[in-house]
Design a protein around this motif. Structure first.
Motif, short mmCIF file in Angstrom:
data_model
loop_
_atom_site.label_atom_id
_atom_site.label_comp_id
_atom_site.label_asym_id
_atom_site.label_seq_id
_atom_site.Cartn_x
_atom_site.Cartn_y
_atom_site.Cartn_z
N ILE A 1 -34.98 -1.54 -44.08
CA ILE A 1 -33.55 -1.09 -43.67
C ILE A 1 -33.11 -1.34 -42.28
CG2 ILE A 1 -32.37 1.17 -43.05
CD1 ILE A 1 -34.04 2.55 -45.21
N PRO A 2 -32.02 -1.85 -41.77
CA PRO A 2 -31.83 -2.49 -40.67
C PRO A 2 -31.61 -1.37 -39.72
CG PRO A 2 -29.86 -2.55 -41.86
CD PRO A 2 -30.97 -2.30 -42.73
N PHE A 3 -32.25 -1.29 -38.51
CA PHE A 3 -32.13 -0.48 -37.45
C PHE A 3 -31.73 -1.03 -36.09
CE2 PHE A 3 -35.92 -1.42 -34.82
CZ PHE A 3 -36.67 -1.95 -35.38
N SER A 4 -31.25 -0.62 -35.22
CA SER A 4 -30.69 -1.04 -34.04
C SER A 4 -32.03 -1.37 -32.89
CB SER A 4 -29.94 0.21 -33.25
OG SER A 4 -29.48 -0.24 -31.81
N LEU A 5 -32.19 -2.65 -32.79
CA LEU A 5 -32.82 -3.18 -31.80
C LEU A 5 -32.61 -2.54 -30.17
CD1 LEU A 5 -35.60 -4.97 -31.51
CD2 LEU A 5 -33.98 -6.77 -30.84
N HIS A 6 -31.54 -2.36 -30.09
CA HIS A 6 -31.06 -1.88 -28.47
C HIS A 6 -31.61 -0.45 -28.58
CE1 HIS A 6 -28.93 -2.14 -24.81
NE2 HIS A 6 -28.54 -0.93 -25.24
N PHE A 7 -31.67 0.46 -29.86
CA PHE A 7 -32.05 2.00 -29.61
C PHE A 7 -33.68 1.78 -29.20
CE2 PHE A 7 -33.88 5.27 -32.09
CZ PHE A 7 -33.26 6.39 -31.30
N PHE A 8 -34.23 0.78 -29.89
CA PHE A 8 -35.65 0.44 -29.86
C PHE A 8 -36.05 0.37 -28.48
CE2 PHE A 8 -39.44 -2.47 -29.90
CZ PHE A 8 -40.45 -1.36 -29.91
N LEU A 9 -35.25 -0.56 -27.81
CA LEU A 9 -35.25 -0.99 -26.40
C LEU A 9 -35.33 0.23 -25.40
CD1 LEU A 9 -34.00 -4.53 -26.31
CD2 LEU A 9 -36.35 -3.90 -26.07
N ILE A 10 -34.36 1.08 -25.61
CA ILE A 10 -33.97 2.11 -24.99
C ILE A 10 -35.23 2.98 -24.81
CG2 ILE A 10 -32.44 4.23 -24.70
CD1 ILE A 10 -31.35 1.84 -23.48
N THR A 11 -35.79 3.15 -26.45
CA THR A 11 -36.83 4.15 -26.46
C THR A 11 -38.12 3.65 -25.73
OG1 THR A 11 -35.94 4.46 -28.63
CG2 THR A 11 -38.27 5.17 -28.38
N MET A 12 -38.34 2.34 -25.70
CA MET A 12 -39.35 1.92 -25.03
C MET A 12 -39.23 2.21 -23.50
SD MET A 12 -41.51 1.15 -27.59
CE MET A 12 -42.70 0.73 -26.32
N ILE A 13 -37.93 2.04 -22.95
CA ILE A 13 -37.81 2.30 -21.41
C ILE A 13 -38.10 3.89 -21.33
CG2 ILE A 13 -35.90 2.34 -19.80
CD1 ILE A 13 -35.01 -0.37 -20.87
N PHE A 14 -37.45 4.54 -22.04
CA PHE A 14 -37.61 6.19 -21.97
C PHE A 14 -39.33 6.17 -21.84
CE2 PHE A 14 -38.83 10.26 -23.93
CZ PHE A 14 -38.20 10.69 -22.83
N ILE B 1 -41.81 4.27 -21.09
CA ILE B 1 -42.26 3.68 -19.91
C ILE B 1 -42.09 4.72 -18.63
CG2 ILE B 1 -42.24 2.05 -18.39
CD1 ILE B 1 -41.84 0.03 -20.78
N PHE B 2 -40.94 5.07 -18.39
CA PHE B 2 -40.72 5.99 -17.48
C PHE B 2 -41.07 7.14 -17.36
CE2 PHE B 2 -37.41 2.83 -16.44
CZ PHE B 2 -37.66 2.60 -14.96
N ASP B 3 -41.50 7.69 -18.77
CA ASP B 3 -42.03 9.10 -19.09
C ASP B 3 -43.48 8.83 -18.61
OD1 ASP B 3 -41.91 11.79 -20.08
OD2 ASP B 3 -42.97 10.89 -21.74
#
Length: 117
Positions: free
Chosen positions: A51-64, A66-68
């Motif tokens: 199932i395709p998922f948004s790579l941009h959403f994954f990057l935003i999750t990783m940034i969150f 890291i900052f968490d």
């Protein structure tokens, strides 16, 4: 010593009896297709696995994430303010905040913070 051996042997026998009884009395159906299929995070396993998922959403999750973690590292700085030398505390805090800002600037430069591309 013999008493300990006999008690251990009796406990092993009782445990094996209960396991055999539970295996015999259990009502397990090996033909149930729904129970044999994997269940992964709410996705329907009978549909496409890719199932395709948004790579941009994954990057935003990783940034969150890291900052968490960085916020969790900043929290102990507050109580240690009164316990250590102010100059050392200020240098460490300043270095840490500068590293956070450099990382934020790099993410902004790579346009990872723009949601719509």
């Amino acid at each position: 010593m013999n008493l300990l051996f006999y008690l251990s042997f009796i406990m092993i026998i009782i445990a094996n009896i209960f396991m055999i009884l539970s295996f015999i009395l259990s009502k397990k159906s090996f033909l149930d297709r729904e129970k044999c299929t994997p269940f992964e995070c709410g996705f329907d396993p009978l549909s496409l696995a890719r199932i395709p998922f948004s790579l941009h959403f994954f990057l935003i999750t990783m940034i969150f994430l890291i900052f968490d973690v960085e916020i969790a590292l900043i929290f102990p700085m507050i109580p240690t303010f009164t316990l250590v030398n102010f100059l050392i505390w200020f240098k460490i805090s300043f270095f840490f905040i500068i590293m956070l800002l450099v990382g934020l600037y790099h993410e902004w430069n790579q346009s990872m913070l723009n949601w719509t591309n």
